[in-house]
Enzyme design. Structure first.
Site, PDB file in Angstrom:
ATOM      1  CG  ASP A  93      -2.215   0.855   0.909  1.00  0.00           C
ATOM      2  OD1 ASP A  93      -2.157   1.701  -0.011  1.00  0.00           O
ATOM      3  OD2 ASP A  93      -3.229   0.701   1.601  1.00  0.00           O
TER       4      ASP A  93
HETATM    5  C1  BGC Z   1      -5.168   3.119   0.271  1.00  0.00           C
HETATM    6  C2  BGC Z   1      -5.357   2.119  -0.846  1.00  0.00           C
HETATM    7  C3  BGC Z   1      -5.277   2.822  -2.180  1.00  0.00           C
HETATM    8  C4  BGC Z   1      -3.941   3.517  -2.272  1.00  0.00           C
HETATM    9  C5  BGC Z   1      -3.700   4.221  -3.596  1.00  0.00           C
HETATM   10  C6  BGC Z   1      -3.946   3.998   0.075  1.00  0.00           C
HETATM   11  O1  BGC Z   1      -3.916   5.056   0.984  1.00  0.00           O
HETATM   12  O2  BGC Z   1      -5.090   2.435   1.488  1.00  0.00           O
HETATM   13  O3  BGC Z   1      -6.581   1.457  -0.690  1.00  0.00           O
HETATM   14  O4  BGC Z   1      -5.453   1.915  -3.226  1.00  0.00           O
HETATM   15  O5  BGC Z   1      -3.878   4.506  -1.245  1.00  0.00           O
HETATM   16  O6  BGC Z   1      -4.459   5.355  -3.753  1.00  0.00           O
END
Ligand code: BGC
Length: 742
Positions: free
Chosen positions: A272
């Protein structure tokens, strides 16, 4: 395959052997730096290609770009990668396309209320087409974290509390995004997230620690991911959260042993955002170098946003801490995904190959999805459906009645509110000149503490035959990092309801919300409640259709509604316990006598000041007609370990209107090697029944469906007695039983 077969066979030109050969050939040409470059996912410039990014791509230091949706820029990014980097490897272009692109579908929790995999698949397909026409080839969806804590804002993105429902609908989303052929125009790679256990964040506070025993992890949190892997999901994203002391982004048990070794996943695992760098913030590593080592060796192939791999992996290899074979495995997973997407053959996007963004058929699908996501929670005295013929006037009250943006919900980076039709607009369109519509906001936002709008709202109510209130939460109150410690209606909305209730008019509450709300105080004051979630672009017409009976509601809750926040966690599939609360043993705080002796109040499992039951159970949802179930039966009477059993019931539409019911199959394993939940969903079917129609619904169960992870954390099938129910919600009482025999 033996060596002699290998040499005798003609070289494959397609299929997985051919693909693996192409990966091997490419790997042989790559320097260590180029391999590590493939592992980097970097943010885009947003509509232009900045100089530093162009140079990094030319040097082979970028495997993926995140958040670019300008198609000309995406094509330029791809051209730079394909024509100006040494090996010409195209880029993965990632974007959060969570519940639609420009055309916004209901939030995932709302879509889950449809219990309709086909509808969910179509929504993802349309979202994929729209996103792909902008050059996006990878979405970070479906989010399939089991969510049993509505304080957690990310419950809005989830498919609810149940592993079976989440697995069914999550797989449908994977099929929708990826299509039958991942390399076809309009297909994009899906990403099942967040692996794993994120929904168990303590106290429903985002990014918080999770402690999940391995058995619980395997029985509850992992099945949807395994279903996504079985559906062919191209990628998996790790969770931000700490899982039993080992953050998910460095957790070898889930990333290596379970995902790769047990499930055979050969796609791409991405971290993530910054979650590898955060391993040190957790206190799990001493700094970025160790974080890179821990994540890479656990099995995270690509790093989103932070740059620990770019800065440290090469030296970890040079120092002998990591092997080049391990690096090659990571890169292979990335290249495999790019090959499967067909990017080496077709790196560029031609939007004319795809339907227009927000095409009329996309908006029509979003409207239909919103209709099926609406859940009628209460309809006393049958105040709904409203009749445009017999009403003279209707008051439309509330801050969410006419807000084209708020109805879209969380995670709508590309959602375009110009396509929204609000409920107020739709009601006006529906009733035309026949019914006078009085509109007042009542409160400025759902969080306002000011009462200056109450008088207008009360006046509107007094002038009307019925009052429809659009209350709940704005989009900003749910989603990532948007958690609440108290999930009652925020701001002054309860006081507004009191003021409107004092008019004595029939009150309809339309909840627009990203989560279940605790409405014990509110529900008795209103005559009907429709949960509309955040219903997306065409939420307004969908709500109007249901309010005025053009459509009969058919949604069912994918998550339990607690009475008060303090009941959380409360979910249908709980354990029985040794001293369960029952109607006979429950004592309310108001009924305890003064100076009552300690043992006079039952000693069973409940809170004195609320109740042991939820306000609305999982699976609940009313219709404008009524359904009854009877004659639950099994055939044959016993299930042999190698056999199957059919569970059937009669379902009758007992009303004079046609309607769709979601028939739900639940089982209970009465005695287990580890204690088993009181009910587990094992099947569901949407059944259309004409007025007074009676029909048989049947489900097939196999021993595999009844298997679970026992004390040794291995999957077991245990002979013994099972209860089985078919009904219209998780509190159904219509059951039969059978034995699973050796
Ligand atoms: C979130 C993810 C997301 C990623 C990209 C993160 O902060 O937890 O779910 O896909 O950002 O935007």
């Amino acid at each position: 395959m033996t060596e002699s077969m290998d040499t005798e066979q003609a070289e494959p030109t397609s299929g997985s052997a051919f693909l693996e050969e192409r990966i091997r050939t490419l790997l042989q040409q790559m320097t260590l730096e180029e391999k590590i470059g493939q592992m980097a996912q970097v943010p885009s410039g947003g509509g232009h290609l900045p100089h530093h990014l162009r140079e990094a791509i030319q040097r082979g230091q970028v495997g993926s770009v995140i958040n670019e949706v300008d198609v000309a820029t995406v094509n330029e990014l791809q051209r730079t990668a394909v024509e100006e980097s040494r090996l010409g490897i195209p880029l993965l272009v990632g974007r959060d396309v969570i519940h639609g692109f420009a055309t916004v579908f209901p939030i995932p929790l709302g879509q889950a209320a449809s219990w309709n995999p086909r509808l969910v698949e179509l929504g993802a397909r349309i979202a994929a087409h729209e996103a792909a026409s902008r050059g996006v080839n990878w979405t970070f969806a479906p989010m399939i974290d089991i969510s049993r804590d509505p304080r957690w804002g990310r419950i809005a993105e989830s498919l609810g509390e149940d592993p079976f429902l989440t697995g069914s609908l999550g797989s449908a989303m994977v099929r929708g995004f990826q299509g039958e052929d991942l390399s076809a125009p309009g297909s994009i790679a899906a990403c099942a997230k967040h692996f794993a256990g994120y929904g168990a964040s303590e106290s429903g506070k985002d990014y918080n620690t999770t402690n999940i025993p391995e058995g619980e992890l395997r029985n509850v949190y992992l099945p949807p991911f395994q279903a996504a892997v079985d559906a062919g999901v191209a990628s998996i994203m790790t969770s931000f959260s700490d899982l039993n002391g080992v953050p998910a982004t460095a957790n070898t048990l889930i990333l290596q042993q379970i995902l790769r070794d047990e499930w055979g996943f050969d796609g791409l695992v991405v971290s993530d955002w910054d979650s590898i760098h955060q391993l040190a913030v957790h206190g799990f590593t001493a700094g970025d170098r160790d974080s890179a080592f821990e994540a890479a060796t656990a099995g995270v192939d690509m790093e989103m946003a932070s740059q620990t791999y770019a800065h440290h992996l090469a030296s970890l290899v040079h120092d002998g801490r990591m092997t080049i074979e391990h690096i090659d495995t990571m890169v292979s997973n990335i290249l495999r995904t790019k090959f499967r997407l067909g990017l080496f053959d077709t790196p560029y996007t031609d939007p004319s190959m795809l339907p227009d963004i927000a095409a009329p058929e996309h908006l029509a699908a979003a409207r239909h999805a919103a209709v099926e996501s609406l859940v009628l929670l209460k309809n006393d005295v049958r105040v709904l459906p409203l009749s445009a013929e017999s009403l003279a006037s209707v008051a439309v009250i509330g801050p969410l009645a006419d807000d084209p943006q708020e109805q879209l919900g969380t995670w709508i980076f590309d959602g375009d509110a110009r396509h929204s039709v609000t409920a107020l607009q739709a009601i006006r369109d529906m009733v035309g000149d026949r019914v006078t519509v009085h509109h007042a906001r009542g409160v400025d936002t759902t969080r306002s503490h000011d009462r200056s709008g109450f008088d207008d709202a009360v006046r509107a109510a007094e002038q009307s035959d019925v009052v429809v209130m659009f209350l709940g939460e704005e989009a900003i109150l749910s989603g990532e990092a948007h958690c609440r410690a108290d999930i009652a209606l925020p701001g002054n909305q309860e006081a507004l309801i009191d003021a409107l209730a004092a008019t004595g008019k029939p009150l309809v509450l339309v909840l627009m919300t990203g989560r279940p709300l605790a409405l014990e105080r509110v529900v008795p004051k209103v005559h009907a409640v429709v949960c509309a979630w955040h219903p997306g672009s065409l939420g307004g017409p969908a709500i109007a259709d249901v309010l005025f009976g053009v459509e009969s509601p058919s949604g069912k809750l994918p998550v339990t509604f607690p009475r008060v926040t303090g009941q959380i966690p409360i979910y249908y599939s709980h354990k029985h316990g040794g001293k369960p609360g029952t109607p006979e043993t429950f004592v309310h705080i108001d009924d305890i006598q003064a100076r009552a002796p300690q043992l006079s109040v039952g000693n069973t499992s409940f809170h004195f000041d609320v109740h042991y039951s939820p306000l609305y159970p999982f699976g609940h949802g009313l219709s404008y007609t009524t359904f009854e179930y009877d004659s639950v039966r099994v055939d044959p009477p016993e299930l042999a370990v190698s056999g199957t059993i059919t569970v059937s019931a009669e379902v009758t539409n007992t009303g004079d209107r046609d309607g769709t019911e979601v028939a739900q199959l639940y089982v209970r394993d009465l005695v287990g090697n580890v204690t088993r939940p009181v009910k587990e969903l094992k099947g569901f079917q949407r059944v259309f029944l004409a007025a007074y129609e009676r029909r048989t619904v049947s489900f097939t169960l196999t021993p595999e469906d009844l298997s679970f992870f026992g004390r040794a954390n291995t999957r077991i099938v245990e002979p013994g007695r099972f209860h089985v129910w078919i009904g219209g919600s998780s509190d159904t009482q219509t059951r039969a039983e059978f034995d699973l025999t050796d």
